[in-house]
Write an enzyme that holds these catalytic residues in place. Structure first.
Site, mmCIF file in Angstrom:
data_model
loop_
_atom_site.group_PDB
_atom_site.id
_atom_site.type_symbol
_atom_site.label_atom_id
_atom_site.label_comp_id
_atom_site.label_asym_id
_atom_site.label_seq_id
_atom_site.Cartn_x
_atom_site.Cartn_y
_atom_site.Cartn_z
ATOM 1 N N GLU A 1 -1.946 -7.070 7.441
ATOM 2 C CA GLU A 1 -0.667 -6.881 8.121
ATOM 3 C C GLU A 1 -0.658 -7.681 9.423
ATOM 4 O O GLU A 1 -1.710 -8.086 9.933
ATOM 5 C CB GLU A 1 -0.447 -5.382 8.405
ATOM 6 C CG GLU A 1 0.874 -5.035 9.060
ATOM 7 C CD GLU A 1 2.093 -5.487 8.272
ATOM 8 O OE1 GLU A 1 2.406 -6.691 8.354
ATOM 9 O OE2 GLU A 1 2.728 -4.644 7.603
ATOM 10 N N HIS B 1 0.826 -1.209 0.000
ATOM 11 C CA HIS B 1 0.000 0.000 0.000
ATOM 12 C C HIS B 1 0.863 1.263 0.000
ATOM 13 O O HIS B 1 2.046 1.244 0.365
ATOM 14 C CB HIS B 1 -0.923 0.015 1.221
ATOM 15 C CG HIS B 1 -0.189 0.025 2.524
ATOM 16 N ND1 HIS B 1 0.354 1.175 3.078
ATOM 17 C CD2 HIS B 1 0.111 -0.967 3.392
ATOM 18 C CE1 HIS B 1 0.940 0.894 4.218
ATOM 19 N NE2 HIS B 1 0.818 -0.410 4.436
#
Length: 200
Positions: free
Chosen positions: A85, A11
């Site tokens: 994550e 990202h």
């Protein structure tokens, strides 16, 4: 033998990245810089052909992917929470510098390579197991090339698993930069089993 390419996109810079905060599975959307990074990534990705898109469900990933989705209309996104994550528990949202001062023993142990569940969250061993399972599921589907939009931790452990590195050695790999691309070519025969013994 069929080979599947996983094109892993981290990202763009998030607000918490810019503020030097731990994120884990919490966090904000993109910063102004991150939005620009996402646009540049979208422009590059238009030169590639994908058979599918898989993405984490977290906001910073969703916002990174949107400019690319706006540029094409023939692919749907499959959301897979296994690409999230690593969970850093109570450390989420905390300033990195503050935790270094408040929990120096934990921070130093992690820096030495000890696989600690920071903030009561996940260990890298746990992260690696779920991410590799997700990667293998894509490979077994028989597709040629898939875009996976995810986070730094999952990219690092996926690369370590593909390289056959033992548990713990993912920390030897440089963390991927915001909106960087990492390509893994998997033949479906590669198998990585998380060791059951003690960490190194």
């Amino acid at each position: 033998m069929s080979v599947t390419e996983l094109v892993l996109l981290r990202h763009g810079e998030s607000v918490w990245n810019a503020e030097h905060r731990y994120q884990g599975q919490q966090g904000t959307g993109l910063s102004a810089r991150g939005r620009q990074q996402a646009k540049q990534a979208a422009e590059y990705l238009q030169s590639l052909e994908f058979d599918g898109i898989v993405a984490s469900d977290l906001q910073r990933v969703t916002e990174t992917l949107q400019p690319y989705l706006d540029s094409q209309d023939h692919l749907e996104v499959r959301v897979d929470k296994r690409w999230r994550e690593i969970d850093v528990g109570t450390w989420g949202g905390r300033m990195i510098a503050d935790l270094a001062a408040e929990e120096p023993d934990v921070v130093e142990a992690f820096a030495r390579g000890e696989d600690i569940a920071r903030g009561g969250g996940e260990t890298f061993r746990q992260l690696r197991a779920r991410v590799w399972e997700a990667a293998q599921d894509i490979t077994r589907s028989g597709v040629r090339r898939v875009l996976v939009v995810t986070h730094g931790g999952p990219i690092r452990v996926a690369a370590a698993s593909a390289l056959g590195l033992p548990a713990g050695d993912e920390m030897l790999l440089d963390p991927p930069g915001n909106c960087s691309l990492t390509t893994l070519r998997l033949d479906g025969l590669t198998s990585y089993n998380v060791p059951t013994g003690m960490d190194r």
